[in-house]
Motif scaffolding. Structure first.
Motif, PDB file in Angstrom:
ATOM      1  N   THR A  13       5.667 -39.922 -41.497  1.00  0.00           N
ATOM      2  CA  THR A  13       5.157 -40.681 -42.640  1.00  0.00           C
ATOM      3  C   THR A  13       4.079 -41.636 -42.124  1.00  0.00           C
ATOM      4  N   GLU A  14       3.267 -42.136 -43.030  1.00  0.00           N
ATOM      5  CA  GLU A  14       2.230 -43.087 -42.613  1.00  0.00           C
ATOM      6  C   GLU A  14       2.825 -44.349 -42.006  1.00  0.00           C
ATOM      7  N   ALA A  15       4.067 -44.653 -42.316  1.00  0.00           N
ATOM      8  CA  ALA A  15       4.741 -45.813 -41.711  1.00  0.00           C
ATOM      9  C   ALA A  15       4.933 -45.642 -40.203  1.00  0.00           C
ATOM     10  N   ASP A  16       4.769 -44.412 -39.704  1.00  0.00           N
ATOM     11  CA  ASP A  16       4.898 -44.141 -38.265  1.00  0.00           C
ATOM     12  C   ASP A  16       3.605 -44.383 -37.497  1.00  0.00           C
ATOM     13  N   ALA A  17       2.555 -44.804 -38.168  1.00  0.00           N
ATOM     14  CA  ALA A  17       1.241 -44.913 -37.524  1.00  0.00           C
ATOM     15  C   ALA A  17       1.244 -45.859 -36.318  1.00  0.00           C
ATOM     16  N   ASP A  18       1.945 -46.993 -36.404  1.00  0.00           N
ATOM     17  CA  ASP A  18       1.964 -47.930 -35.275  1.00  0.00           C
ATOM     18  C   ASP A  18       2.614 -47.311 -34.042  1.00  0.00           C
ATOM     19  N   SER A  19       3.770 -46.669 -34.224  1.00  0.00           N
ATOM     20  CA  SER A  19       4.427 -46.068 -33.061  1.00  0.00           C
ATOM     21  C   SER A  19       3.648 -44.852 -32.563  1.00  0.00           C
ATOM     22  N   LEU A  20       3.059 -44.074 -33.472  1.00  0.00           N
ATOM     23  CA  LEU A  20       2.225 -42.958 -33.036  1.00  0.00           C
ATOM     24  C   LEU A  20       1.081 -43.475 -32.174  1.00  0.00           C
ATOM     25  N   PHE A  21       0.401 -44.504 -32.647  1.00  0.00           N
ATOM     26  CA  PHE A  21      -0.704 -45.056 -31.872  1.00  0.00           C
ATOM     27  C   PHE A  21      -0.232 -45.569 -30.510  1.00  0.00           C
ATOM     28  N   GLN A  22       0.909 -46.236 -30.490  1.00  0.00           N
ATOM     29  CA  GLN A  22       1.431 -46.786 -29.233  1.00  0.00           C
ATOM     30  C   GLN A  22       1.552 -45.699 -28.165  1.00  0.00           C
ATOM     31  N   TYR A  23       2.069 -44.528 -28.521  1.00  0.00           N
ATOM     32  CA  TYR A  23       2.294 -43.470 -27.538  1.00  0.00           C
ATOM     33  C   TYR A  23       1.119 -42.507 -27.416  1.00  0.00           C
ATOM     34  N   ALA A  24       0.409 -42.246 -28.511  1.00  0.00           N
ATOM     35  CA  ALA A  24      -0.697 -41.295 -28.478  1.00  0.00           C
ATOM     36  C   ALA A  24      -1.994 -41.904 -27.950  1.00  0.00           C
ATOM     37  N   SER A  25      -2.040 -43.216 -27.774  1.00  0.00           N
ATOM     38  CA  SER A  25      -3.229 -43.838 -27.173  1.00  0.00           C
ATOM     39  C   SER A  25      -3.165 -43.798 -25.647  1.00  0.00           C
ATOM     40  N   ASP A  26      -2.050 -43.395 -25.092  1.00  0.00           N
ATOM     41  CA  ASP A  26      -1.852 -43.304 -23.642  1.00  0.00           C
ATOM     42  C   ASP A  26      -2.674 -42.136 -23.088  1.00  0.00           C
ATOM     43  N   PRO A  27      -3.588 -42.385 -22.140  1.00  0.00           N
ATOM     44  CA  PRO A  27      -4.405 -41.296 -21.596  1.00  0.00           C
ATOM     45  C   PRO A  27      -3.610 -40.266 -20.787  1.00  0.00           C
ATOM     46  N   GLU A  28      -2.358 -40.544 -20.506  1.00  0.00           N
ATOM     47  CA  GLU A  28      -1.510 -39.582 -19.790  1.00  0.00           C
ATOM     48  C   GLU A  28      -0.849 -38.587 -20.748  1.00  0.00           C
ATOM     49  N   VAL A  29      -0.927 -38.814 -22.054  1.00  0.00           N
ATOM     50  CA  VAL A  29      -0.189 -37.988 -23.012  1.00  0.00           C
ATOM     51  C   VAL A  29      -1.071 -36.912 -23.649  1.00  0.00           C
ATOM     52  N   GLY A  30      -2.071 -37.295 -24.404  1.00  0.00           N
ATOM     53  CA  GLY A  30      -2.856 -36.334 -25.174  1.00  0.00           C
ATOM     54  C   GLY A  30      -3.704 -35.371 -24.364  1.00  0.00           C
ATOM     55  N   PRO A  31      -4.513 -35.881 -23.438  1.00  0.00           N
ATOM     56  CA  PRO A  31      -5.428 -34.980 -22.734  1.00  0.00           C
ATOM     57  C   PRO A  31      -4.753 -33.797 -22.022  1.00  0.00           C
ATOM     58  N   ILE A  48      -1.585 -38.310 -38.884  1.00  0.00           N
ATOM     59  CA  ILE A  48      -0.346 -38.057 -39.638  1.00  0.00           C
ATOM     60  C   ILE A  48      -0.663 -37.307 -40.926  1.00  0.00           C
ATOM     61  N   ARG A  49      -1.698 -37.741 -41.631  1.00  0.00           N
ATOM     62  CA  ARG A  49      -2.057 -37.113 -42.915  1.00  0.00           C
ATOM     63  C   ARG A  49      -2.576 -35.690 -42.746  1.00  0.00           C
ATOM     64  N   ASN A  50      -3.345 -35.439 -41.684  1.00  0.00           N
ATOM     65  CA  ASN A  50      -4.100 -34.189 -41.582  1.00  0.00           C
ATOM     66  C   ASN A  50      -3.677 -33.229 -40.472  1.00  0.00           C
ATOM     67  N   VAL A  51      -2.890 -33.701 -39.506  1.00  0.00           N
ATOM     68  CA  VAL A  51      -2.496 -32.837 -38.389  1.00  0.00           C
ATOM     69  C   VAL A  51      -0.973 -32.700 -38.307  1.00  0.00           C
TER      70      VAL A  51
END
Length: 183
Positions: A13-31, A48-51
């Motif tokens: 849900t969009e309410a998860d945006a803060d926690s998503l950002f916290q973990y998905a902003s880590d350069p060790e995770v996404g790339p 969250i809305r589109n992916v």
């Protein structure tokens, strides 16, 4: 919603945006999995809305707090390039770095595989990892996936590069014989 011993798998849900950002902003995770680190909470909301909105896409949450710490998905036909069959799909996942090494991803993936084979009628689940992603390779080994092939020069459009990808497979028959509840 799906449940395991320690985890909840629920819709994003969009309410998860803060926690998503916290973990998905880590350069060790996404790339390592093919996407750039998130740059803002607003970008995470858009993701969250589109992916993270697929019919079988779930936020991975610890039961005690229901906070999203990663994502897992069965990408159905039309949302994966690994199959064109309606009874086959692709397993994709990532987990926030503070939660690595706890066995969460194999635990979540076992439940999603069960769901795919038993509830959705899948006959085949594909899963891949890019060269060098040893953590993802280990998860797939623990789950019982079997090596199928390697692709060189695989486009990674979000990072504007190409990589080597190793592709593994699990059939419903193999899952039923060796993995259902035991691996």
């Amino acid at each position: 919603m799906l449940k395991t011993e320690r985890l909840l798998l629920r819709k994003w849900t969009e309410a998860d945006a803060d926690s998503l950002f916290q973990y998905a902003s880590d350069p060790e995770v996404g790339p390592i999995t093919g996407w750039p680190p998130h740059k803002s909470v607003e970008e995470s909301k858009e993701i969250i809305r589109n992916v993270l909105n697929g019919p079988e896409c779930y936020a991975i949450c610890e039961k005690e707090n229901n906070i999203a710490i990663g994502s897992i998905e069965l990408c159905l036909n039309g949302n994966t390039n690994m199959t064109t069959r309606d009874d086959a799909c692709e397993l994709g996942y990532w987990l926030g770095q503070p939660f690595w090494g706890r066995g969460y991803m194999p635990e979540a993936a076992k439940e999603l595989l069960r769901h795919g084979f038993e509830d959705l009628g899948m006959e085949v689940v594909w899963c891949g990892f890019y060269d060098g992603n040893q953590k993802s390779k280990r998860v797939q080994e623990k789950l019982g996936f079997v090596f199928h092939h390697t692709c060189s020069e695989v486009p990674v459009p979000l990072l504007h590069e190409t990589r080597v990808e190793h592709v593994n497979v699990m059939t419903k028959e193999h899952w039923g014989k060796c993995c259902a509840g035991r691996c």
